[in-house]
Write an enzyme that holds these catalytic residues in place. Sequence first.
Site, short mmCIF file in Angstrom:
data_model
loop_
_atom_site.label_atom_id
_atom_site.label_comp_id
_atom_site.label_asym_id
_atom_site.label_seq_id
_atom_site.Cartn_x
_atom_site.Cartn_y
_atom_site.Cartn_z
N GLY A 214 0.83 -1.15 -0.19
CA GLY A 214 -0.03 0.11 0.02
C GLY A 214 0.90 1.23 0.13
O GLY A 214 0.51 2.10 -0.61
N ARG B 58 7.11 2.06 1.02
CA ARG B 58 7.58 0.65 1.13
C ARG B 58 7.95 -0.32 -0.12
O ARG B 58 8.91 -1.09 -0.16
CB ARG B 58 6.48 -0.22 1.83
CG ARG B 58 6.74 -1.60 2.28
CD ARG B 58 5.72 -2.24 3.38
NE ARG B 58 5.38 -1.45 4.61
CZ ARG B 58 4.39 -1.47 5.05
NH1 ARG B 58 3.40 -2.09 4.80
NH2 ARG B 58 4.27 -0.84 6.36
N ARG C 116 1.40 11.00 -9.27
CA ARG C 116 0.61 11.23 -7.80
C ARG C 116 1.65 10.63 -6.54
O ARG C 116 0.88 10.46 -5.54
CB ARG C 116 -0.67 10.75 -7.50
CG ARG C 116 -1.70 11.30 -8.88
CD ARG C 116 -3.17 10.69 -8.76
NE ARG C 116 -3.84 11.47 -9.75
CZ ARG C 116 -5.21 11.80 -9.65
NH1 ARG C 116 -5.59 11.55 -8.48
NH2 ARG C 116 -5.78 12.17 -10.73
N ARG D 209 -0.53 -8.77 -3.18
CA ARG D 209 -0.68 -7.83 -2.10
C ARG D 209 0.33 -8.04 -1.11
O ARG D 209 0.32 -9.23 -0.36
CB ARG D 209 -2.07 -7.64 -1.66
CG ARG D 209 -2.10 -6.64 -0.33
CD ARG D 209 -3.23 -6.01 0.09
NE ARG D 209 -3.34 -5.68 1.33
CZ ARG D 209 -2.78 -4.85 2.08
NH1 ARG D 209 -1.85 -4.37 1.36
NH2 ARG D 209 -3.01 -4.53 3.28
N GLY E 171 1.47 -6.36 2.66
CA GLY E 171 1.08 -5.20 3.62
C GLY E 171 0.99 -5.74 4.84
O GLY E 171 1.26 -7.03 5.26
N SER E 172 0.55 -4.75 5.62
CA SER E 172 0.27 -5.08 7.18
C SER E 172 -1.29 -5.41 7.36
O SER E 172 -2.09 -5.24 6.57
CB SER E 172 0.62 -3.95 7.92
OG SER E 172 -0.12 -2.77 7.64
N GLU F 290 -15.76 1.56 14.07
CA GLU F 290 -16.62 1.73 15.09
C GLU F 290 -17.61 0.72 15.43
O GLU F 290 -18.85 0.83 15.80
CB GLU F 290 -17.43 3.06 15.33
CG GLU F 290 -16.45 4.17 15.34
CD GLU F 290 -16.88 5.64 15.34
OE1 GLU F 290 -18.15 5.67 15.75
OE2 GLU F 290 -16.11 6.45 15.44
N ASP G 230 -0.05 -5.16 14.15
CA ASP G 230 -0.86 -4.70 15.74
C ASP G 230 -2.06 -5.87 15.76
O ASP G 230 -2.34 -6.60 15.10
CB ASP G 230 -1.55 -3.12 15.59
CG ASP G 230 -2.50 -3.40 14.28
OD1 ASP G 230 -3.61 -3.44 14.36
OD2 ASP G 230 -1.65 -2.84 13.45
N ARG H 61 9.78 -3.21 11.96
CA ARG H 61 9.01 -3.56 10.94
C ARG H 61 9.52 -3.94 9.85
O ARG H 61 9.18 -5.19 9.19
CB ARG H 61 7.96 -2.31 10.61
CG ARG H 61 6.94 -2.13 11.72
CD ARG H 61 6.11 -0.80 11.42
NE ARG H 61 4.95 -0.80 12.51
CZ ARG H 61 3.79 -0.62 12.26
NH1 ARG H 61 3.12 -0.83 11.13
NH2 ARG H 61 2.92 -0.42 13.46
#
Length: 236
Positions: A20, A24, A43, A87, A89-90, A162, A204, A217
């Site tokens: 992402g 990285r 961009r 992909r 990623g984290s 949420e 996490d 990381r």
Amino acid sequence: MTIHIGAKPGDIAETVLLPGDPYRAKWAAETFLDDVRLVNETRGMLGFTGTWQGHRVTIQGSGMGMPSLSIYANELIRDFDAQTLIRIGSCGGMQDHVKVRDIVIAMTASTMGSPSRSIFREFDYAPCADWSLLRAAANAAEGSGSPVHVGGIYSSDTFYDERPDLNEQMVRHGILAVEMEAAELYTLAARYDRRALAILTVSDHLKTGESLPSEQREKSFAQMVEIALNAAFTGK
């Protein structure tokens, strides 16, 4: 060249790794690839092409969330003929046995909504990984030195969630981890008959609140990239 990717014809390899974070992508390209050159900076979403053990590889940042991933995956497939998209990623761990620093290989990616949701309407499509890549990644991961989990993940369309009630149901139904891109990647790969996989590092944990320190990381993410590269060229 497309609206979002400034690469020229021939600049993009058939095998593309998709972190992402564009920085990285830069780190991974400079760390793992030979003869690296920058092929996209439109961009600020950096992309690099080089070789790994003689194989051409592109590492292209894809941004955060399924809408951003969808832009880059669509253009890579339709305009640059990418065949294999992985992909890297984290993710956030959701099960007690999935620990920070562990690696998760996503067999399936559940989601409440994605850019492709409007196509399916009331139908609950089940996005899944390419079997050959999944098998190759699982085999490659055995010698990685990190605990590896293979199973279902959840692709959320919100970062600041949420919905604790929804998270409870994800945990109850065995979802290993949460991230924000894989479900759309798997759907697009199925639509265009391409190979896709998500290999993730647990940075996490939603239940324990533990988080991987920034200085650790890179080392943990390196194992994920090595697994992805090995899987890309053995899983055929």
